[in-house]
Motif scaffolding. Sequence first.
Motif, PDB file in Angstrom:
ATOM      1  N   ASN A 166      13.781  -0.616  10.273  1.00 51.69           N
ATOM      2  CA  ASN A 166      12.370  -0.314  10.507  1.00 51.69           C
ATOM      3  C   ASN A 166      11.497  -0.488   9.276  1.00 51.69           C
ATOM      4  OD1 ASN A 166      12.875   0.413  13.125  1.00 51.69           O
ATOM      5  ND2 ASN A 166      13.110   2.575  12.651  1.00 51.69           N
ATOM      6  N   ARG A 167      12.125  -0.419   8.070  1.00 51.81           N
ATOM      7  CA  ARG A 167      11.393  -0.444   6.798  1.00 51.81           C
ATOM      8  C   ARG A 167      10.411   0.727   6.714  1.00 51.81           C
ATOM      9  NH1 ARG A 167      10.286  -5.331   8.799  1.00 51.81           N
ATOM     10  NH2 ARG A 167       8.073  -5.012   8.518  1.00 51.81           N
ATOM     11  N   GLN A 210       0.627   1.932   9.504  1.00 52.68           N
ATOM     12  CA  GLN A 210      -0.522   2.038   8.615  1.00 52.68           C
ATOM     13  C   GLN A 210      -0.894   3.505   8.427  1.00 52.68           C
ATOM     14  OE1 GLN A 210      -0.240  -0.681  10.639  1.00 52.68           O
ATOM     15  NE2 GLN A 210      -0.105  -2.005   8.856  1.00 52.68           N
ATOM     16  N   ARG A 258       6.409 -13.039  -0.508  1.00 49.88           N
ATOM     17  CA  ARG A 258       5.315 -12.430   0.232  1.00 49.88           C
ATOM     18  C   ARG A 258       5.700 -11.016   0.588  1.00 49.88           C
ATOM     19  NH1 ARG A 258       4.714 -13.383   5.684  1.00 49.88           N
ATOM     20  NH2 ARG A 258       3.052 -12.048   6.374  1.00 49.88           N
ATOM     21  N   ARG A 259       4.897 -10.076   0.195  1.00 51.76           N
ATOM     22  CA  ARG A 259       5.203  -8.685   0.478  1.00 51.76           C
ATOM     23  C   ARG A 259       4.923  -8.385   1.944  1.00 51.76           C
ATOM     24  NH1 ARG A 259       2.996  -3.441  -2.755  1.00 51.76           N
ATOM     25  NH2 ARG A 259       4.532  -2.068  -1.889  1.00 51.76           N
ATOM     26  N   ARG A 260       5.892  -7.743   2.594  1.00 52.59           N
ATOM     27  CA  ARG A 260       5.727  -7.437   4.020  1.00 52.59           C
ATOM     28  C   ARG A 260       4.781  -6.261   4.190  1.00 52.59           C
ATOM     29  NH1 ARG A 260      11.444  -7.907   7.155  1.00 52.59           N
ATOM     30  NH2 ARG A 260      11.733 -10.106   6.809  1.00 52.59           N
ATOM     31  N   LEU A 261       4.047  -6.304   5.271  1.00 56.17           N
ATOM     32  CA  LEU A 261       3.148  -5.200   5.574  1.00 56.17           C
ATOM     33  C   LEU A 261       3.956  -4.011   6.086  1.00 56.17           C
ATOM     34  CD1 LEU A 261       0.346  -7.174   7.433  1.00 56.17           C
ATOM     35  CD2 LEU A 261       0.227  -6.216   5.143  1.00 56.17           C
ATOM     36  N   PRO A 262       3.546  -2.803   5.740  1.00 53.28           N
ATOM     37  CA  PRO A 262       4.282  -1.646   6.262  1.00 53.28           C
ATOM     38  C   PRO A 262       4.112  -1.544   7.776  1.00 53.28           C
ATOM     39  CG  PRO A 262       2.306  -0.958   5.094  1.00 53.28           C
ATOM     40  CD  PRO A 262       2.449  -2.422   4.866  1.00 53.28           C
ATOM     41  N   PRO A 263       5.162  -1.124   8.488  1.00 55.40           N
ATOM     42  CA  PRO A 263       5.082  -1.075   9.956  1.00 55.40           C
ATOM     43  C   PRO A 263       4.136   0.003  10.473  1.00 55.40           C
ATOM     44  CG  PRO A 263       7.188  -0.248   9.195  1.00 55.40           C
ATOM     45  CD  PRO A 263       6.476  -0.769   8.001  1.00 55.40           C
TER      46      PRO A 263
END
Length: 105
Positions: A52-53, A23, A16-21
């Motif tokens: 933090n990615r 937007q 599952r691809r993580r959402l960027p912190p």
Amino acid sequence: MDKSKRPFLKSKRSFRRRLPPIQSGDRISYRNMSLISRFISEQGKILSRRVNRLTLKQQRLITIAIKQARILSLLPFLNNEKQFERTELTARPTGLRTRNKKVYL
């Protein structure tokens, strides 16, 4: 091709691809405290880019915003609440060590 002939081929796993912190609509500013506070540790330190990615550009902007907020006293430089709790819980001996000195009369 038989599976025994290709032992080093990895099996394809779905992830599952993580959402960027951050937007695209979020403004990185020292006034956006809800955004900035996500990138600070409990001690008040700025978290690293890997944790933090974030992209390099986003991390630079976040760092600048955090430093501006600290200067304008919107954020503390250090969060010492845990340190105070720890010192209250652990009682340190207050008596100084004294050597037995020889007394000559």
